[in-house]
Design an enzyme around this catalytic site. Structure first.
Site, PDB file in Angstrom:
ATOM      1  N   HIS A 111      16.818  13.752 109.277  1.00 50.54           N
ATOM      2  CA  HIS A 111      17.591  14.552 108.969  1.00 50.54           C
ATOM      3  C   HIS A 111      18.613  14.407 107.716  1.00 50.54           C
ATOM      4  CE1 HIS A 111      16.535  16.358 112.537  1.00 50.54           C
ATOM      5  NE2 HIS A 111      17.674  17.062 112.847  1.00 50.54           N
ATOM      6  N   ASP A 135      29.079  14.448 114.960  1.00 46.86           N
ATOM      7  CA  ASP A 135      28.825  15.656 115.792  1.00 46.86           C
ATOM      8  C   ASP A 135      27.568  16.255 116.277  1.00 46.86           C
ATOM      9  OD1 ASP A 135      31.482  16.144 115.055  1.00 46.86           O
ATOM     10  OD2 ASP A 135      31.030  16.992 112.964  1.00 46.86           O
ATOM     11  N   GLU A 157      39.166  16.956 114.124  1.00 52.10           N
ATOM     12  CA  GLU A 157      38.309  17.384 112.707  1.00 52.10           C
ATOM     13  C   GLU A 157      39.274  18.695 112.344  1.00 52.10           C
ATOM     14  OE1 GLU A 157      34.214  17.806 113.050  1.00 52.10           O
ATOM     15  OE2 GLU A 157      33.762  15.886 113.821  1.00 52.10           O
TER      16      GLU A 157
END
Ligand code: FAD
Length: 529
Positions: A104, A171, A287
């Site tokens: 990723h 996240d 956030e």
């Protein structure tokens, strides 16, 4: 008679050559880059050279960099990894080795051009890895021993069965332990619990010499701190011991909208100033993000706003061009379910969000942590997940965020009008990071992360790439001392600049733990430059 025997000899020769050719055809086509002696080692059956295997590791989530390795190792044990690295280390011409977690990365960081990629996820199918085990000790309390190849989502599911969970998250949870610990592992939990690298007690690491070393802050500490945030340069993490706390049941999840940047950041900073791990009135997550006319308020990262509120939100966005969204969450369980609302009211008293623009949700703890998954599945079903991702992630010193807001959000992003996806913007506390670790952050007590998480088409990614370059250029010219998170650089000089005062130690650690510079060449720090 003589003629007959000549024909027979010729036929036999043809048969022999055909047989030989077919046998050779079936044997492995050993590449010029790797020693054929590899084929004789015990793990050779796990080493693959077929085009499908090569293709599966020659790109990543970014879909912008493509590098073919010479081979892929699907390890069935940690010993396979140590043997591979030892073999390369002792070879006259060592080859490079890259651990690949879930691939990723966005810039080829887990690739190894002409080297060997170790597909760590393959260890999940074997009992010889560490797996995920929840344990308890008098000094540490509850903790989990997890393989470097494990996905955080699986760690969540396994630990919660025991009533526990890690406290520091990313996240998105379909990332491996080895991948996030090589960077930092950040999210809205970082301001209070620190990044994931601050929540590790101990690790097993296969160094660039092929030695397995158990390290912690007390034992082999130089390797321990090197590996945390070390971009895969010092060894392959095969086990990490992760801190656990009792798992909450549910989460109050809130978003508030601001039209004024300084009011938004002032409130963010106020909320993260309450950050003790045991401080009961602190938030568990904070956030922030940008809402702009060119993109919808809901996106793949989380579908939060109910559709009935979208027109009202869009009208506010149209009025102000940029709206800043503060996102906060507080966990609760049976014991605190009667007090959580009161605690939040107390925390939010006096905040300056736009009147009437506070939205609230109540979700299970697992659904909150896994909130990005449904967006991912939706994009997958539309064929929009495996597109190019020209991302840019930065850490900014708090003292320069207003300049960044004006120079980047308004003068570049808004004017260029191509950013339709996620732009994150939230603060963290430096004291939650350990300076001995390799991870690099700005030199101020509070710093912000900004993430431009672009998705693009295959033919227009250059516009985003150019915007990213222009943002970096603006920061450079304005003297804003940013640090890249998930860094991507093209020259040795830029890496020296990135590490700053940590560079000397980083280089010395490389010489100590990976002296032949074999590991994680895709970061392009010591290789290909
Ligand atoms: P890979 O991309 O496979 O590898 C990354 C690097 O780590 C490579 O250099 C590789 O060689 C090295 N590596 C991999 N495994 C090991 C190991 N076992 N030992 C040593 N080195 C190893 N990051 C955050 O901090 N917070 C987020 O909220 C967040 N959200 C994301 C959401 C999405 C959709 C994506 C795509 C990425 C996100 N990231 C986030 C970034 C992510 O943490 C990094 O890209 C991470 O490296 C990806 O993990 P991975 O397992 O896929 O690693």
């Amino acid at each position: 008679m003589a003629e007959n025997s000549t024909i027979t000899i010729c036929l036999m020769a043809i048969l022999f050559i055909t047989r030989l050719a077919s046998t050779l055809g079936k044997s492995r086509p050993w590449t010029g880059f790797l020693s054929p002696r590899l084929q004789t080692l015990h793990f050779a059956r796990n080493l693959h050279l077929e085009p499908d295997a090569i293709k599966s590791v020659s790109s990543d989530y970014g879909n912008l960099v493509h590098e073919n390795p010479a081979a892929v190792l699907y390890p069935s044990s940690i010993e396979d990894i140590t043997s591979l690295i030892k073999f390369s280390y002792n070879n006259y011409t060592p080859f490079t080795v890259a651990a690949r977690g879930h691939g990723h990365s966005v810039g080829g960081q887990a690739m190894a051009s002409n080297g060997v990629v170790v597909d760590m996820m393959s260890l999940r199918h074997h009992k010889n890895g560490t797996g995920i085990t929840v344990l308890k000790s008098p000094s540490l309390g509850f903790y989990a021993d997890v393989g470097g190849e494990q996905l955080w989502i699986d760690i969540l599911h396994s630990t919660i069965e025991h009533g526990f969970a890690p406290v520091s998250w990313t996240d998105y949870l379909y990332l491996t332990v080895g991948g996030t610990l090589s960077n930092a592992g950040i999210s809205g939990t970082t301001f209070r619990y620190g990044p994931q690298i601050s929540n590790v007690y101990e690790m097993d690491v296969v160094t660039g010499k092929g030695e397995v070393v158990t390290c912690s802050s007390r034992s082999n500490s130089e390797l321990f701190y090197a590996v945390l945030g070390g971009l895969g340069q010092f060894g392959i993490i095969t086990r990490a011991r992760i801190a656990l706390e009792p798992a909450p049941k549910r989460v109050k999840w809130v978003r508030m909208l601001y039209s004024d940047f300084s009011a938004f950041t002032k409130d963010q900073e106020l909320l993260i100033s309450i950050n003790g791990r045991k401080q009961k009135n602190a938030l568990d997550y904070l956030e922030g993000s940008l809402l702009m006319v060119q993109g919808p308020p809901n996106n793949w990262r989380s579908s939060f706003f109910p559709s009935s509120d979208i027109p009202k939100i869009m009208s506010l966005v149209t009025q102000h061009a940029i709206i800043y969204c503060l996102e906060a969450a507080k966990n609760y369980d049976d014991e605190t379910r009667h007090t959580v609302d009161k605690d939040l009211q107390q925390l939010f008293k006096g905040l300056s969000f736009v009147d009437g623009f506070m939205f609230e949700k109540d979700v299970s703890y697992v659904d909150f942590l896994n909130r990005v998954r449904s967006g991912e599945e939706k994009l997958h079903s539309q064929g929009l997940w495996d597109v190019p991702h020209p991302w840019l992630n930065l850490f900014l010193p708090k003292s320069r965020i207003s300049d960044f807001n004006k120079g980047v959000f308004h003068d570049i992003v808004l004017k260029r009008n191509i950013t339709t996806g996620v732009v994150l913007f939230y603060p963290m506390n430096r004291q939650k990071w350990d300076d001995k670790m390799s991870a690099v952050i700005p030199d101020e007590d509070v710093f912000y992360t900004v993430g431009f998480l672009h998705s693009s088409g295959f033919d227009d990614w250059q516009a985003y790439d150019q915007q990213n370059k222009d943002i970096l250029k603006f920061c450079d010219q304005a003297g804003i001392e940013i640090k890249q998170y998930l860094p991507l650089y093209n020259s040795y000089k830029e890496w020296i600049n990135h590490f700053g005062s940590k560079w000397r130690r980083f280089r010395e650690r490389k010489a100590q733990f990976d002296p032949k510079m074999m590991l994680s060449p895709g970061q392009r720090i010591f290789n290909d430059i």
